[in-house]
Design a protein around this motif. Structure first.
Motif, PDB file in Angstrom:
ATOM      1  N   LYS A   1       0.760  -1.299  -0.021  1.00  7.91           N
ATOM      2  CA  LYS A   1      -0.012   0.206   0.271  1.00  7.91           C
ATOM      3  C   LYS A   1       0.798   1.359   0.130  1.00  7.91           C
ATOM      4  O   LYS A   1       1.907   1.273   0.746  1.00  7.91           O
ATOM      5  CB  LYS A   1      -0.795   0.058   1.362  1.00  7.91           C
ATOM      6  CG  LYS A   1      -1.847  -1.018   1.314  1.00  7.91           C
ATOM      7  CD  LYS A   1      -2.928  -1.068   2.310  1.00  7.91           C
ATOM      8  CE  LYS A   1      -3.870  -0.030   2.332  1.00  7.91           C
ATOM      9  NZ  LYS A   1      -4.808  -0.007   3.371  1.00  7.91           N
ATOM     10  N   SER A   2       0.505   2.070  -0.977  1.00  9.19           N
ATOM     11  CA  SER A   2       1.179   3.440  -1.037  1.00  9.19           C
ATOM     12  C   SER A   2       0.854   4.305   0.036  1.00  9.19           C
ATOM     13  O   SER A   2      -0.202   3.962   0.967  1.00  9.19           O
ATOM     14  CB  SER A   2       1.020   4.268  -2.028  1.00  9.19           C
ATOM     15  OG  SER A   2      -0.495   4.606  -2.187  1.00  9.19           O
ATOM     16  N   LEU A   3       1.629   5.176   0.609  1.00  6.63           N
ATOM     17  CA  LEU A   3       1.358   6.068   1.528  1.00  6.63           C
ATOM     18  C   LEU A   3       0.045   6.907   1.737  1.00  6.63           C
ATOM     19  O   LEU A   3      -0.762   7.210   2.432  1.00  6.63           O
ATOM     20  CB  LEU A   3       2.345   7.321   2.161  1.00  6.63           C
ATOM     21  CG  LEU A   3       3.870   6.439   2.429  1.00  6.63           C
ATOM     22  CD1 LEU A   3       4.881   7.448   2.360  1.00  6.63           C
ATOM     23  CD2 LEU A   3       3.784   5.750   3.818  1.00  6.63           C
ATOM     24  N   GLN A   4      -0.322   7.164   0.297  1.00  5.64           N
ATOM     25  CA  GLN A   4      -1.328   7.935  -0.027  1.00  5.64           C
ATOM     26  C   GLN A   4      -2.578   6.902  -0.014  1.00  5.64           C
ATOM     27  O   GLN A   4      -3.696   7.558   0.611  1.00  5.64           O
ATOM     28  CB  GLN A   4      -1.356   8.486  -1.600  1.00  5.64           C
ATOM     29  CG  GLN A   4      -0.543   9.424  -2.042  1.00  5.64           C
ATOM     30  CD  GLN A   4       1.011   9.094  -1.952  1.00  5.64           C
ATOM     31  OE1 GLN A   4       1.561   7.922  -1.927  1.00  5.64           O
ATOM     32  NE2 GLN A   4       1.945  10.283  -1.779  1.00  5.64           N
ATOM     33  N   ASP A   5      -2.503   5.810  -0.224  1.00  9.07           N
ATOM     34  CA  ASP A   5      -3.534   4.620  -0.070  1.00  9.07           C
ATOM     35  C   ASP A   5      -3.668   4.807   1.412  1.00  9.07           C
ATOM     36  O   ASP A   5      -4.994   4.608   1.972  1.00  9.07           O
ATOM     37  CB  ASP A   5      -3.091   3.540  -0.634  1.00  9.07           C
ATOM     38  CG  ASP A   5      -3.200   3.402  -2.094  1.00  9.07           C
ATOM     39  OD1 ASP A   5      -3.965   4.285  -2.644  1.00  9.07           O
ATOM     40  OD2 ASP A   5      -2.491   2.433  -2.821  1.00  9.07           O
ATOM     41  N   ILE A   6      -2.793   4.712   2.129  1.00  2.00           N
ATOM     42  CA  ILE A   6      -3.135   4.645   3.565  1.00  2.00           C
ATOM     43  C   ILE A   6      -3.915   5.653   4.298  1.00  2.00           C
ATOM     44  O   ILE A   6      -4.828   5.634   5.031  1.00  2.00           O
ATOM     45  CB  ILE A   6      -1.679   4.489   4.382  1.00  2.00           C
ATOM     46  CG1 ILE A   6      -1.071   2.969   4.045  1.00  2.00           C
ATOM     47  CG2 ILE A   6      -1.828   4.569   6.103  1.00  2.00           C
ATOM     48  CD1 ILE A   6       0.323   2.662   4.613  1.00  2.00           C
TER      49      ILE A   6
END
Length: 283
Positions: free
Chosen positions: A239-244
């Motif tokens: 998971k990307s940081l943006q997704d988190i």
């Protein structure tokens, strides 16, 4: 024939055993500290180390150390396991402070973290069911299910202890804690009025009793639990940081990044880069 199924996940590893006419025996040995969470879906299981032996039956769950254990899944049984690195379990210690002392005990080759198996109230079984379809573990299941499953298990395994004569409020406070933890992906916790109605207490009494049990306010409890969950989610490199940030319903990434830095003193990227290396497990 036994059918062991293994699937790596973001911050824990699952193993699902189905047996038919014969039992299945396996040994677990960890190079470092792992905790095994087990859930008996059907039948029974025996587990033992060099000095102790236990039996777990249907709907029972517990956590055991992963140091030199022999597991015997009896015939016609179905067992679900989570293998949790101690580094991950430690990430729950603010929400469940008892974890710290249990992990210290576990270093001494403690067989069970909880003295008695806990009978599930149905929440964990429902979430385990979302991980398993037609006898197989779902590879592309919702990554948040693992987090929800662990929270549902920990809430039941680590019940509140008696606190200075407030014990009869325990069911109400337990329900309030569970509701707050179910909202950690939301921007705000449930309203005080909603929690008060649920607990059957007026708002002032609820605030007082909650703090007596938890040594913190309901808002602080929500904020700490939410940030601990964010920290754990950083272990999922898929998971990307943006997704988190989106998972936790932040309005934008800068707001998410600022909140993480206020809590941990590091940006999300810096925090992810500083995560501990996971232990190794042999099964």
């Amino acid at each position: 024939m036994a059918k062991p199924l293994h699937q790596p996940q973001a911050f824990a590893w699952t193993n699902h055993f189905l047996t038919e006419k014969k039992p299945c025996r396996c040994f677990v040995k960890s190079d470092d500290r792992y905790i095994i969470f087990y859930y008996v879906l059907k039948g029974r299981m025996e587990y033992r180390n060099t000095t102790e032996q236990y039996v777990a039956v249907e709907t029972n769950m517990n956590m055991i150390s992963a140091i030199n254990h022999e597991l015997i899944i009896k015939e016609n049984s179905e067992i679900f396991f989570l293998f949790i690195p101690s580094e991950i379990l430690e990430c729950y210690k603010q929400t469940f402070p008892i974890i710290t002392s249990l992990l210290i005990r576990e270093q001494n080759d403690l067989t069970k973290l909880i003295d008695c198996d806990i009978k599930d109230d149905g929440r964990v079984r429902q979430l385990v069911g979302k991980q398993i379809r037609n006898g197989d573990i779902e590879i592309n299941s919702d990554p948040n299910i693992m987090e929800q499953l662990l929270l549902a298990a920990l809430i039941q395994l680590f019940s509140l202890s008696e606190q200075n004569g407030f014990m009869h409020y325990e069911p109400a406070i337990h329900a309030v804690r569970s509701t707050i933890l179910n909202h950690i992906y939301e921007r705000k916790p449930p309203s005080l009025e909603k929690l008060s109605r649920m607990a059957g207490l007026n708002t002032r009494k609820l605030e007082s009793v909650f703090k007596q049990y938890n040594n913190t306010t309901m808002l602080e409890f929500y904020q700490v639990a939410r940030m601990e969950a964010i920290y754990r989610s950083l272990f999922d490199y898929r998971k990307s940081l943006q997704d988190i940030a989106a998972t936790f319903n932040y309005e934008d990434y800068p707001t998410f990044s600022a909140a993480v830095k206020r809590r941990w003193g590091k940006s999300p990227r810096e925090l992810r880069n500083s995560l501990p290396v996971m232990s190794k497990l042999r099964l």
